[in-house]
Design an enzyme around this catalytic site. Structure first.
Site, short mmCIF file in Angstrom:
data_model
loop_
_atom_site.label_atom_id
_atom_site.label_comp_id
_atom_site.label_asym_id
_atom_site.label_seq_id
_atom_site.Cartn_x
_atom_site.Cartn_y
_atom_site.Cartn_z
N CYS A 27 2.53 2.07 11.48
CA CYS A 27 3.62 2.83 10.87
C CYS A 27 4.15 3.91 11.80
O CYS A 27 5.25 4.41 11.61
CB CYS A 27 3.16 3.45 9.56
SG CYS A 27 2.71 2.23 8.32
N ASN A 50 -7.33 4.56 8.97
CA ASN A 50 -6.71 3.38 9.59
C ASN A 50 -6.67 3.43 11.10
O ASN A 50 -6.45 2.41 11.75
CB ASN A 50 -5.30 3.18 9.04
CG ASN A 50 -4.37 4.34 9.37
OD1 ASN A 50 -4.79 5.49 9.37
ND2 ASN A 50 -3.11 4.03 9.64
N GLN A 70 -7.49 0.12 3.92
CA GLN A 70 -8.28 -0.36 5.05
C GLN A 70 -9.67 -0.83 4.63
O GLN A 70 -10.23 -1.74 5.25
CB GLN A 70 -8.41 0.75 6.11
CG GLN A 70 -7.13 1.10 6.82
CD GLN A 70 -6.58 -0.05 7.65
OE1 GLN A 70 -7.31 -0.91 8.13
NE2 GLN A 70 -5.27 -0.07 7.82
N GLY A 129 0.80 -1.21 0.00
CA GLY A 129 0.00 0.00 0.00
C GLY A 129 0.83 1.26 0.00
O GLY A 129 0.47 2.26 -0.64
N THR A 130 1.95 1.27 0.72
CA THR A 130 2.79 2.46 0.77
C THR A 130 3.34 2.80 -0.61
O THR A 130 3.31 3.96 -1.03
CB THR A 130 3.94 2.26 1.77
OG1 THR A 130 3.41 2.29 3.11
CG2 THR A 130 5.00 3.34 1.64
N HIS A 168 -1.76 -7.56 2.74
CA HIS A 168 -1.67 -8.09 4.09
C HIS A 168 -2.79 -7.64 5.01
O HIS A 168 -2.93 -8.14 6.12
CB HIS A 168 -0.31 -7.78 4.71
CG HIS A 168 -0.09 -6.36 5.10
ND1 HIS A 168 -0.04 -5.94 6.41
CD2 HIS A 168 0.11 -5.26 4.34
CE1 HIS A 168 0.18 -4.64 6.45
NE2 HIS A 168 0.28 -4.20 5.21
N THR A 175 10.79 -7.13 -11.94
CA THR A 175 10.13 -8.42 -12.13
C THR A 175 8.97 -8.57 -11.15
O THR A 175 9.13 -8.39 -9.95
CB THR A 175 11.13 -9.57 -11.92
OG1 THR A 175 12.21 -9.42 -12.86
CG2 THR A 175 10.47 -10.92 -12.12
#
Length: 378
Positions: A323, A151, A179, A69-70, A199, A235
């Protein structure tokens, strides 16, 4: 040990692990390779892209796989803005309650590319009004980047109203749905770009996606072999992409039943905590919120002390964004909602997952929370 920190991360679902297994073993090819092994991997990658696009209401070619996501948020905010600089659009709009990956991306653009940044205000519940957003827009606005659901406090934005504002102004709207994916309907948001992360859904860490509509110009941040149609070189993580698509599809198929069950249990938990703890104050919007999020402040305590006491009693939770864990500073989200710093530092967030809990879990958990708060209260 009961894990109530699913907003930070979730365990990998067994079905997801099984779907990924072939692409970690026998189907291991590089999807850019022009032979049968590579073509098998490329086929799986495109199938995953198509399945994700169907859930989020975008086209297959819009979906770009990222490392999470970041990266997806960085690519959206920086990439769309950098492309817009050629048209002399040097203005970005965010809100002050966004994830750090959005706020820091905007700050990077301000420092190194002479881009001005406007933080559109939120109300005490963490909601953005269409009027406030309209007032923040300018003729040179390159992109608006907002979270679908916060979040920390779980507040859900009215994206139908907000996207109507940006669409009328001709400004691309990027939405961080990290979220909300799997909990809310993403298909009809009417946005131009959307970020998700594996995740949070039951896929592994290290895989995410950004979908950007074809009409929106975007500069890549990673340069190299030109993978992902030249928008994100490197890749591709084929197994991760398959896992993300599988987790997202499973969550979408279960969404109605799971959100009803988890939402009802969360509301019982909130009511029990408030009844047992006089100092408990729910943060965020009590109505427009994620089904499994309950965030409180407990005046007269230390949030970190409550967390340690809860863990001693077998409950794992958090004080907000993973975070920002370890920071002594009060939550920027709570401060933006007008909560005093000394109260913000008493916050504790409980986020429930999709796995069913016993019927008496909300009452039992609330009793443990009340015992923990009393144990650390000054």
């Amino acid at each position: 040990m009961l894990y109530l920190d699913h907003a930070a991360t979730s365990p990998v679902r067994p079905e997801v692990l099984e779907a990924m297994r072939p692409y970690l073993t026998e189907v291991f090819g590089n999807p850019s390779s022009h032979h049968t092994t590579g073509e098998a991997a490329a086929s799986a990658l495109e199938d995953a892209r198509t399945r994700i696009a169907a859930v989020i209401g975008m086209r297959t070619g819009d979906v770009i796989f990222t490392a999470g996501g970041t990266e997806a948020n960085n690519l959206a905010v920086k990439g769309i803005t950098l492309a817009a600089l050629a048209r002399d659009r040097r203005h970005v709009v965010v809100s002050p309650i966004e994830h750090e990956s959005i706020l820091e991306s905007a700050e990077y653009l301000r420092r190194f590319h002479d881009v001005s940044v406007t933080h559109v205000a939120v109300d005490s519940l963490g909601r953005i009004s269409p009027e406030a957003l309209a007032a923040a827009l300018r003729s040179d606005t390159a992109v608006v980047s907002l979270g679908h659901a916060n979040n920390e406090i779980g507040t859900v934005q009215d994206l139908a109203a907000l996207s109507a504002v940006t669409r009328a102004a001709g400004v691309p709207l990027h939405v961080d749905a990290v979220q909300s994916a799997g909990w809310l309907d993403l298909h009809e948001l009417g946005v131009d770009a959307i970020s998700i992360a594996g995740h949070k859904l039951g896929a592994p860490k290290g895989i995410g996606a950004l979908a950007v509509r074809g009409r929106v110009a975007m500069e890549p941040l990673l340069h190299g072999g030109g993978q992902e149609r030249g928008r994100r070189s490197g890749t591709e993580n084929v197994a991760g992409a398959v896992g993300l698509a599988t987790a997202l599809q499973l969550a979408e198929a279960e969404r109605a039943a799971v959100t009803a069950r988890v939402g009802a249990a969360t509301e019982r938990f909130i009511a029990e905590v408030r009844a047992r703890i006089p100092s408990a104050a729910l943060t965020g919007d009590p109505q427009h919120r994620l089904p499994g999020t309950a965030s409180f402040t407990f005046a007269g305590t230390s949030g970190e002390a409550v967390l340690l006491e809860l863990e001693r009693r077998g409950i794992v939770s958090s004080s907000g964004s993973a975070c920002a864990a370890g920071s002594d500073e009060p939550s920027h989200v709570l401060l933006a909602c007008g909560i005093a710093p000394e109260i913000a530092q008493t916050s504790v967030r409980f986020t429930f997952g999709r796995v069913p809990l016993p019927d008496d879990a909300p009452e039992h958990l609330a009793a443990l929370v009340a015992d923990s708060v009393r144990a650390v209260s000054g």
